[in-house]
Design a protein around this motif. Structure first.
Motif, PDB file in Angstrom:
ATOM      1  N   SER A 351       1.531   2.849  11.730  1.00  0.00           N
ATOM      2  CA  SER A 351       2.575   3.776  11.115  1.00  0.00           C
ATOM      3  C   SER A 351       4.046   2.949  10.464  1.00  0.00           C
ATOM      4  O   SER A 351       4.585   3.832   9.580  1.00  0.00           O
ATOM      5  N   GLY A 352       4.288   1.852  10.978  1.00  0.00           N
ATOM      6  CA  GLY A 352       5.411   1.262  10.394  1.00  0.00           C
ATOM      7  C   GLY A 352       5.606  -0.139  10.927  1.00  0.00           C
ATOM      8  O   GLY A 352       4.767  -0.956  11.266  1.00  0.00           O
ATOM      9  N   ARG A 588       7.367  -8.237   8.623  1.00  0.00           N
ATOM     10  CA  ARG A 588       6.213  -8.345   7.766  1.00  0.00           C
ATOM     11  C   ARG A 588       5.477  -9.611   7.974  1.00  0.00           C
ATOM     12  O   ARG A 588       6.080 -10.614   8.181  1.00  0.00           O
ATOM     13  N   SER A 601       1.499  -7.425   4.409  1.00  0.00           N
ATOM     14  CA  SER A 601       1.664  -6.155   5.076  1.00  0.00           C
ATOM     15  C   SER A 601       2.778  -6.012   5.987  1.00  0.00           C
ATOM     16  O   SER A 601       3.296  -7.060   6.228  1.00  0.00           O
ATOM     17  N   THR A 602       2.900  -4.779   6.422  1.00  0.00           N
ATOM     18  CA  THR A 602       3.766  -4.762   7.759  1.00  0.00           C
ATOM     19  C   THR A 602       3.181  -5.464   8.760  1.00  0.00           C
ATOM     20  O   THR A 602       1.933  -5.749   8.807  1.00  0.00           O
ATOM     21  N   GLY A 605       0.832  -3.109  10.616  1.00  0.00           N
ATOM     22  CA  GLY A 605      -0.262  -2.785   9.808  1.00  0.00           C
ATOM     23  C   GLY A 605      -1.486  -3.852   9.529  1.00  0.00           C
ATOM     24  O   GLY A 605      -2.347  -3.484   9.361  1.00  0.00           O
ATOM     25  N   ASP A 674      -2.084  -3.137  -4.282  1.00  0.00           N
ATOM     26  CA  ASP A 674      -1.835  -2.051  -3.310  1.00  0.00           C
ATOM     27  C   ASP A 674      -3.462  -1.752  -2.748  1.00  0.00           C
ATOM     28  O   ASP A 674      -4.390  -1.559  -3.621  1.00  0.00           O
ATOM     29  N   PRO A 679       0.204   0.029   4.233  1.00  0.00           N
ATOM     30  CA  PRO A 679       1.357  -0.550   3.689  1.00  0.00           C
ATOM     31  C   PRO A 679       1.076  -2.085   3.240  1.00  0.00           C
ATOM     32  O   PRO A 679       1.555  -2.928   3.498  1.00  0.00           O
ATOM     33  N   THR A 680      -0.025  -2.197   2.767  1.00  0.00           N
ATOM     34  CA  THR A 680      -0.827  -3.394   2.480  1.00  0.00           C
ATOM     35  C   THR A 680      -1.129  -3.803   0.833  1.00  0.00           C
ATOM     36  O   THR A 680      -1.398  -2.913   0.031  1.00  0.00           O
ATOM     37  N   ARG A 681      -0.935  -5.180   0.566  1.00  0.00           N
ATOM     38  CA  ARG A 681      -1.242  -5.736  -0.682  1.00  0.00           C
ATOM     39  C   ARG A 681      -2.314  -6.649  -0.646  1.00  0.00           C
ATOM     40  O   ARG A 681      -2.080  -7.428   0.308  1.00  0.00           O
TER      41      ARG A 681
END
Length: 695
Positions: A351-352, A588, A601-602, A605, A674, A679-681
């Motif tokens: 979630s974050g 991150r 990513s975070t 994540g 992305d 929240p990932t590349r």
């Protein structure tokens, strides 16, 4: 102690009783081992754990008869029919050649750099007459094959510098286990290795033990490795065994405060705690052991109890097969339960990100540090005229952002370019291409004067606290040096400012006149942090800042870094290979492979839902300090070693080692893009959560 199969246990391969080792060469007696007993049986792995100076390695040297002449040995050490303490040199030589193999921590210093690997692996067997000289080459190749070294027939003629770190350690394992030794002593065999190579080495060690039925003593400070490999555990502190027992009992129901302290200090890859719980203080030097229980000055149970300060407890059985040397063993379990972190649920984790420093806003438009397409290439020059014949692509197009008050973790195997990236950002290495903008200003084009001004706000903390401090200067002068270099020593308050910095990192002002040799490793790293903070920087680049520290001291330094970040609003670029530490401290995370970032990513994540097969392999290889999870979790053991940056593979550079690779991967470089819904590349043609890709 009985075996789990029932009936009488087999006779021990090694039996140690009342072992004491005292060093006498310094003018006074220094007790390194103070009366320990243990057995190791065939097919069994005994893990010996404890901080530096606890007596682990001295015990191993005593067992193998390799102590120096300044050591006085008492007690009994029996390996089969040989009493080691009474054996003459020739008997010890035969015993080591026939019965005992030793795997040392650093394969680079174990192997002779001027002799071929094959000769070194087999020379002990030839010297003892177990292998004929004419068969040595073929036998050496077979030994290398058994430890999964590729192309062993060609490798036997190569030299140590032509092997990677993991291959060198596998060669040392082959040498130690040649001839089916009865006892293998592995002294920190994976400490200097990346997590993926560590997984390979442990798999090879387990495979060879299963083939030979050898007894193994595994000396380590990595509790995750112990949980995954050991049958029984002995915990050492101050030269004594303070707790021993079956591995599951030690981890689930520890009965000594020191064992609890080690477990609480450990960052875990499978859980997240707001704060680590370190053991206070420093391990005592063998020459200055406290009276009574040697752990009592650091013990939350016995620190203020008169009995603990006056009387050293004996190692007594508190449960069948479980011993503890603690006056208050019954109170210990509550210490661990009070601080045991809860596992993170994947749904909540994605979630974050981790919380940033208090009071610091995340401003995506104006990052503190912005790196775009960074390249660092080194020419390869050969011949008399030193003509360029190739290029080492150490960093090959790295882009990353660090915002004020946040921590970006940069992870990957050795040789992937992490340290070179950090040093290029600082301007310590000249960039070949790309952009590094700090506070909106381009760093790569700055002249010396402008770069010096920029470094007031950007400081570097090096991996080795022993090598990064000048040994002939006082620590006060070392910390004051940046202030003097920038001409602001008096303006900033002189030695008063230095004293404030010492107090900020948890050291006393009274230490300013001491020299680096008078400090422990953790204290030296605190001094390095104080020096980096002298100029009130905005960004710290931390290059493996806790890799050389014991787990309890590591926890102290990690907590200090988090406290400083909250108090001063610092941003960190945290370079490490320890994914457990990175999970604990980062907001991150960026994963590097062969000069490029392959996933970002975070924190939560990336750890909950990694999408790149390299990230998945790294995370699966991290040992978890939980014996109940042994054999579970689907470990992915990468084959081979990281390729040379001078000869990177075409297409996706990870494809030769990738379990998802297809024909497209060998010819087409994946785009860093992305990943939908996260929240990932990621840079992978076939990216996705592991369960989706392994059907």
């Amino acid at each position: 102690m009985t075996t789990s199969g029932g009936g009488a246990p087999p006779p021990p391969v090694l039996s140690v009783r009342g072992l004491r080792v005292t060093f006498t060469g310094s003018g006074r007696d220094v007790p390194a081992v103070r009366g320990i007993d243990f057995d190791v049986r065939a097919g069994e792995v005994l893990g010996i754990v404890g901080e530096s100076g606890s007596g682990k390695s001295v015990t191993a040297l005593a067992v193998t008869g390799l102590l120096p002449p300044t050591a006085r040995l008492e007690g009994s050490i029996r390996i089969g029919a040989v009493e080691v303490t009474e054996a003459d040199p020739e008997t010890l030589r035969r015993m080591r050649g026939r019965d005992v193999g030793m795997i040392f921590q650093d394969p680079t210093t174990t192997l002779n750099p001027v002799l071929p690997i094959g000769r070194q692996v087999i020379e002990g067997q030839v010297a003892h007459g177990f292998v004929a000289a004419g068969d040595a080459g073929a036998q050496a190749a077979e030994l290398l094959r058994e430890v999964d070294i590729p192309d062993p027939d060609a490798r036997v003629g190569q030299y140590p510098h032509q092997f990677s770190g993991g291959m060198r350690q596998r060669a040392v394992i082959a040498m130690a286990m040649a001839g089916e030794k009865r006892l293998i002593i592995a002294d920190e065999p994976t400490t200097a290795l990346d997590v993926t190579v560590q997984a390979q080495v442990l798999a090879v060690l387990a495979k060879r033990q299963a083939q030979t039925g050898a007894a193994v003593i595994l000396i380590t400070h990595d509790l995750g490795v112990v949980a995954e490999t050991a049958d029984r555990v002995a915990v050492m502190y101050g030269g004594r065994i303070v707790e021993n027992g079956e591995v599951g009992e030690i981890f689930r129901r520890p009965r000594h405060p020191y064992t609890v302290g080690l477990l609480r200090s450990l960052p875990r890859v499978d859980t997240v705690a707001d704060r680590l719980v370190p053991i206070p203080g420093q391990p005592p030097a063998p020459s200055r052991l406290p009276g009574g229980c040697v752990f009592h000055p650091r013990c939350s149970i016995g620190r203020d109890r008169k009995l603990c300060a006056a009387e050293e407890p004996a190692l007594l059985e508190v449960e069948p097969g479980h011993g503890s040397a603690c006056h208050y063993a019954g109170e210990v379990q509550a210490l661990l339960e009070a601080t045991r972190p809860a596992p993170v649920l994947a749904s909540a984790a994605v979630s974050g990100a981790a919380p940033m420093a208090a009071g610091v806003a995340r401003d995506a438009a104006v990052p503190l540090l912005a790196v775009e397409g960074l390249q660092v290439h080194f020419p390869i020059r050969t011949g008399l005229l030193r003509r360029q014949t190739g290029t080492v692509r150490a960093v090959d197009g790295v882009s990353l952002v660090v915002r004020a008050g946040e921590t970006l973790g940069l992870v990957g195997e050795s040789g992937c370019g992490k340290t070179t990236t950090g040093r290029a950002i600082m301007g310590l290495i000249r960039a070949t291409g790309g952009s590094v903008r700090f506070g909106g200003e381009e760093v790569t084009t700055m002249g010396p004067a402008a770069l010096r001004r920029a470094r007031r706000n950007m400081q570097y903390i090096f991996q080795d606290p022993y090598a990064s401090l000048n040994p002939i200067k006082t620590v006060g002068d070392i910390v004051a040096e940046p202030l003097r270099i920038h001409g602001i020593f008096d303006e900033m308050g002189g030695m008063r400012r230095v004293g404030e910095l010492f107090e900020l990192v948890g050291l006393s002002r009274t230490m300013l006149g001491r020299y680096p040799a008078e400090f422990s490793g953790g204290q030296k790293q605190r001094i390095g942090i104080a020096r980096a903070l002298a100029l009130s920087p905005k960004l710290l680049i931390l290059d493996e800042p806790v890799a050389a520290l014991d787990v309890s001291i590591q926890a102290q330094v990690v907590n200090l870094l988090q406290d400083l970040q909250r108090e001063l609003g610092l941003a960190y670029l945290f370079i490490a290979h320890d994914l457990s530490v990175v999970r604990h401290i980062s907001d991150r995370v960026a994963v590097m492979y062969l000069g490029r970032i392959v996933e970002e990513s975070t924190r939560d994540g990336l750890y909950a839902t990694p999408t790149h097969p390299y990230t998945q392999s790294l995370l699966s290889a991290v040992p978890v300090p939980d014996p109940d999870r042994r054999g579970k979790g689907g470990r992915i053991v990468l084959q081979g070693d990281i390729p040379s940056p001078a000869r990177p593979p075409p297409g996706c550079t990870f494809h030769p080692r990738c379990f998802r690779a297809e024909a497209r991967c060998a010819v087409e470089v994946p785009v860093f893009r992305d990943y939908p819904g996260l929240p990932t590349r990621v840079a992978c043609h076939f990216a996705g959560p592991l369960e989706e890709r392994v059907a």
